[in-house]
Motif scaffolding. Structure first.
Motif, PDB file in Angstrom:
ATOM      1  N   THR A   4      -4.410   2.661   0.268  1.00 24.68           N
ATOM      2  CA  THR A   4      -3.160   3.389   0.109  1.00 24.68           C
ATOM      3  C   THR A   4      -2.628   3.719   1.493  1.00 24.68           C
ATOM      4  O   THR A   4      -3.398   3.803   2.460  1.00 24.68           O
ATOM      5  N   ALA A  46       0.827  -1.213   0.000  1.00 25.91           N
ATOM      6  CA  ALA A  46       0.000   0.000   0.000  1.00 25.91           C
ATOM      7  C   ALA A  46       0.851   1.249   0.000  1.00 25.91           C
ATOM      8  O   ALA A  46       0.408   2.304  -0.479  1.00 25.91           O
ATOM      9  N   THR A 101       3.568   1.609  -1.716  1.00 22.20           N
ATOM     10  CA  THR A 101       4.097   1.793  -3.069  1.00 22.20           C
ATOM     11  C   THR A 101       3.056   2.372  -4.009  1.00 22.20           C
ATOM     12  O   THR A 101       3.327   3.317  -4.754  1.00 22.20           O
ATOM     13  N   GLU A 102       1.844   1.869  -3.975  1.00 21.87           N
ATOM     14  CA  GLU A 102       0.799   2.331  -4.875  1.00 21.87           C
ATOM     15  C   GLU A 102      -0.550   1.900  -4.310  1.00 21.87           C
ATOM     16  O   GLU A 102      -0.630   1.130  -3.345  1.00 21.87           O
ATOM     17  N   GLU A 103      -1.614   2.426  -4.897  1.00 19.31           N
ATOM     18  CA  GLU A 103      -2.941   2.019  -4.476  1.00 19.31           C
ATOM     19  C   GLU A 103      -3.133   0.535  -4.788  1.00 19.31           C
ATOM     20  O   GLU A 103      -2.936   0.090  -5.916  1.00 19.31           O
ATOM     21  N   THR A 104      -3.508  -0.213  -3.759  1.00 19.04           N
ATOM     22  CA  THR A 104      -3.656  -1.657  -3.900  1.00 19.04           C
ATOM     23  C   THR A 104      -5.122  -2.035  -3.730  1.00 19.04           C
ATOM     24  O   THR A 104      -5.771  -1.623  -2.766  1.00 19.04           O
ATOM     25  N   THR A 105      -5.629  -2.770  -4.691  1.00 19.92           N
ATOM     26  CA  THR A 105      -7.028  -3.192  -4.669  1.00 19.92           C
ATOM     27  C   THR A 105      -7.117  -4.645  -4.223  1.00 19.92           C
ATOM     28  O   THR A 105      -6.407  -5.509  -4.755  1.00 19.92           O
ATOM     29  N   ALA A 114       0.720   6.042   3.592  1.00 20.39           N
ATOM     30  CA  ALA A 114       1.810   7.016   3.506  1.00 20.39           C
ATOM     31  C   ALA A 114       2.465   7.112   4.876  1.00 20.39           C
ATOM     32  O   ALA A 114       1.777   7.065   5.898  1.00 20.39           O
TER      33      ALA A 114
END
Length: 823
Positions: free
Chosen positions: A316, A299, A301-305, A318
């Motif tokens: 996501t 999450a 690294t990038e938006e994960t579905t 941060a």
């Protein structure tokens, strides 16, 4: 009344003190100087008068002697007169010097009288000392005067020193009093400021201080009061913003979760309890694999579905500053996912309806071209039909690529490709359009150009788009050039024109979606070059543009070269004598595939639906199967699930031949998209026979990951990396894995193995425990607890072991050649 500043007050005080001390010093010095001068004057007078008395005494003695001589007749009257005049002169001089001292003056007068008596009786035998006695006393009087002067001077000096000391002491006392007054006037406001600052720091926002004292402290007090007022206003605004933010967060449609440094949930909005009830405050996500439905590092690294129960969640994360934890956002994208699925299904259905007839036309035209007995005219007609069919297929693909680019679902099937042939083919297709505008189309490609590792259909699409753009934006009579050359391990293709060119600003944005240059006159959709850029990136290449207004444009594309090996022949050789079941509900397509495979020496049987295919597979042994997806009754996905669930058929290599090739359920399978490229079909089926693809999950420390990454990449093995048990569980929930490699040096190896949920569809559920030394000896005994459920291997042997799994995946096949990379 204006107040003096602290500096001015100190300057005034110091100036006054300096003046007082200077006056005192001047007075003391003056007194000392006066007493000294008086002493010196009195000493001089005394000494002079004493000397005069001596002279008078001498003159008296001389006159007395003269008188005696005159009485004897020895001296005359002139001698007496001179002696008398000398006495009188010295006596007058002494009288002048004695004028300041009455006693000395009286003694001078007595000496005069005594001398007069001597003169009246010069011959008498009177005592001469009687006449000299006043002069002797006069001389003694001077000694007394000198002594008195010395005593007076000493007394005056003592009084002067005492006066200076007393004045200095008073000045010091005055200075001390002044400093005390100044310190008191400064300390009071400062104490008030310190106390007020403490109250302000303690949370009191209404603190104020009196604005008094010296000018500087008054200014400081005013600044403090202004600051306190600003702090009070800012605190009020912050509190209002905090309440507004709290209300906003509580009303968010997304879940917002704050994780502490230890992974515990420290805060969560109400929506989090609705989407992920396990994410409650205090939950330790670092140890509870269920709490966070995705690996945190993914999450970040990038938006994960992920699929979480009945919901599709987009997650996501941060990091917070200074390692204070993480903020995680969870969004419900179930509706978006549903729409995406509907769009994909619609695109797949539409493409199937459009491409299936084209597949038949294209395939049978190619068969006709390869057949004997055609006249040259018939062959020319078939060539035109073939080229037009290919162009129509590409047009349909262009329409579908727009959707695929947006969904990130474009597939590539790279193989060693003759770029010179592709360039000449595209140029030949566009040459009539160029000739219609009197444009010169030049293909500058060497005959011995090495092959590129690309998808021929996609590269044909790239070149077609670039040449079409060059044709459209080049005036009549212009020049179009396609050139190719090898540079190192890349093959460089340049498409240049002598058209109107672009500005630097347009050149920077030319690959953006829906961007069109100012002179496009409304032509085109602005998607062509964006698709080209995406296709080049998928090939692992890059594309650049050089252009200037009026000087034309050059697009430079770089593709990877194909490695020179015999793997293509190995894949095709593997097909000879093999029995393959072709499953397709369209007889024409099944017949086309059958004909192509029989030319490669394959024994082919046909089934027109999934149920019949499963029955055939259970009746006799097949080496591989091609499978369409969109079929009536039992479709391809159901057939594939049943196949992988059957222990006797689970290892059978399957090549999906369908327009429905982008579905997640097909990840890990061999795929050939329709319309069928015959060479791609043969190469893919041969590769599937040599080594069925296995998806691998690697659980390892960073150091071990660095050692294994190159090996797995070189072997072309699809793999994912995780580092801990929580990540293992999340990865297994989101994807299917047949094989897991677990680093035996992990601190929680047993937990990592326990968290594995291998759901692959090819091999047995194999767990490999990789050690740093010989198999089974990692030096820390971490594998002992799990060795019963895992196969211990040496880390350096991991590649060979996985290739062994690949080689044994199919029936009646030995271990695959570790050097083979036919994928």
């Amino acid at each position: 009344m204006p107040r003096l500043s602290l500096a001015a007050s100190l300057r005034a005080a110091l100036l006054g003190l300096t003046v007082v001390l200077a006056v005192l010093a001047a007075f003391g010095v003056s007194a000392l100087y006066g007493s000294r001068q008086d002493y010196e004057d009195r000493l001089s007078d005394g000494l002079q008068l004493q000397a005069a008395a001596s002279r008078v005494l001498a003159a008296g003695v001389v006159e007395e002697a003269t008188l005696r001589l005159s009485a004897d007749g020895t001296a005359g009257a002139d001698a007496r007169a001179r002696a008398r005049a000398a006495f009188d002169a010295t006596l007058d001089a002494a009288r002048v010097l004695a004028a300041g001292d009455p006693q000395s003056l009286a003694l001078v007068d007595r000496a005069r009288s005594a001398q007069a008596d001597v003169r009246r009786s010069p011959g008498s035998r009177s005592d001469p000392l009687a006449a000299r006695a006043p002069l002797v006393r006069l001389s003694g009087r001077q000694d007394d005067r000198i002594t008195a002067a010395r005593q007076s001077a000493s007394d005056d000096a003592r009084r002067a020193f005492l006066t200076i000391i007393a004045g200095g002491g008073l000045a010091v006392l005055a200075a001390a009093a002044l400093v005390t007054l100044l310190v008191r006037s400064v300390r009071r406001p400062l104490d008030a400021l310190v106390a007020a600052s403490g109250r302000l720091a303690g949370g009191r926002r209404d603190v104020r201080v009196p604005e008094d004292g010296p000018e500087e402290l008054m200014a400081l007090a005013r600044s403090f009061n202004a600051m306190a007022a600003d702090v009070q206003d800012a605190a009020a605004r912050v509190e209002a913003e905090r309440r507004r933010l709290e209300l906003t967060i509580r009303s968010l449609g997304d879940a917002l979760v704050i994780l502490g440094p230890d992974g515990a949930v420290t805060a969560a909005n109400p929506r989090a309890a609705e989407l992920v009830p396990a994410l409650s405050v205090g939950t330790q996500t670092g140890t509870d694999a269920v709490a966070l439905p995705v690996a945190l590092h993914a999450a970040l690294t990038e938006e994960t579905t992920v699929e979480h129960g009945p919901l599709t969640l987009a997650i996501t994360a941060a990091p917070l500053e200074d390692g204070a934890g993480h903020v995680v956002t969870v969004r419900d994208v179930s509706e978006r996912a549903r729409l995406e699925r509907l769009k994909s299904e619609f695109a797949a259905t539409a493409s199937h309806e459009l491409r299936s007839p084209l597949t038949s036309i294209k395939g049978f035209v190619e068969l006709l071209i390869e057949s004997d007995g055609l006249t040259p005219r018939q062959r020319d007609f078939l060539d035109i039909v073939s080229v037009s069919t290919n162009r129509l297929v590409e047009l349909v693909n262009d329409l579908l690529d727009v959707t695929r680019v947006e969904a990130g679902a474009i597939e590539l099937h790279p193989r060693p490709t003759d770029m010179a042939e592709l360039a000449r083919e595209v140029a030949q297709l566009l040459r009539p359009r160029a000739q219609a505008r009197d444009q010169q189309l030049v293909v500058d490609v060497a005959a011995d150009l090495p092959r590129a590792l690309v998808d021929p259909a996609r590269v044909r699409q790239i070149l077609t788009n670039l040449l079409t753009n060059a044709h459209l934006y080049t005036p009549d009579g212009g020049r179009l050039t396609v050139a190719a050359r090898a540079e190192g391990l890349t093959l460089v293709v340049e498409v240049a024109d002598t058209g109107r060119g672009m500005t630097a600003e347009d050149a920077e944005r030319v690959f953006e979606r829906f961007f069109r240059t100012g002179g496009d006159d409304g032509a085109g959709t602005g998607l062509g070059l964006a698709i080209v850029r995406s296709l080049v990136d998928l090939h692992g290449g890059d594309i650049a543009v050089r252009s200037a207004p009026g000087r034309g444009t050059t697009f430079t594309v770089r593709f990877p070269l194909a490695l020179q090996s015999d793997r293509l022949h190995a894949a095709r050789d593997a097909l000879h004598g093999k029995r393959v079941l072709v499953v397709d509900d369209e007889p024409e397509i099944a017949a086309l595939i059958t004909d192509r495979l029989r030319q490669a020496g394959v024994v082919v049987d046909i089934a027109t639906d999934g149920s019949a295919a499963l029955d055939r597979l259970r009746e006799r042994r097949y080496d591989a199967m091609t499978l369409d997806i969109l079929m009536p009754q039992t479709d391809g996905l159901e057939t594939l699930r049943a196949l992988r669930a059957d222990p006797g058929l689970a290892a059978l290599p399957v090549v999906v031949v369908s327009v429905f090739s982008g579905r997640e359920a097909l990840s890990g399978e061999w795929v050939v998209a329709k319309p069928i490229d015959p060479e791609e079909l043969v190469d893919t089926l041969g590769a599937a026979l040599l080594a069925a693809r296995v998806r691998v999950l690697a659980v390892a420390r960073p150091a071990v990951r660095d050692r294994l990454t190159g090996t797995l990449d070189d072997l072309g093995i699809d793999h994912d990396w995780v580092e801990g048990p929580q990540d293992v569980a999340a990865a297994c929930r989101s994807r299917y894995y047949e094989v897991a490699i677990v680093d035996a040096g992990l601190p929680d190896t047993a937990a990592a193995v326990a968290a594995l949920d291998l759901r692959g569809r090819r091999t047995g559920h194999t767990v490999l425990l990789a050690t740093d030394g010989e198999a089974g000896h990692d030096g820390n005994g971490a594998h002992d607890a799990v060795v019963g459920s895992a196969q211990a291997i040496a880390l350096d042997d991991a590649g060979a072991v996985i290739l062994g799994l690949l080689g044994s995946a199919g029936p009646d096949r030995g271990l695959a050649d570790p050097t083979d990379d036919s994928r």
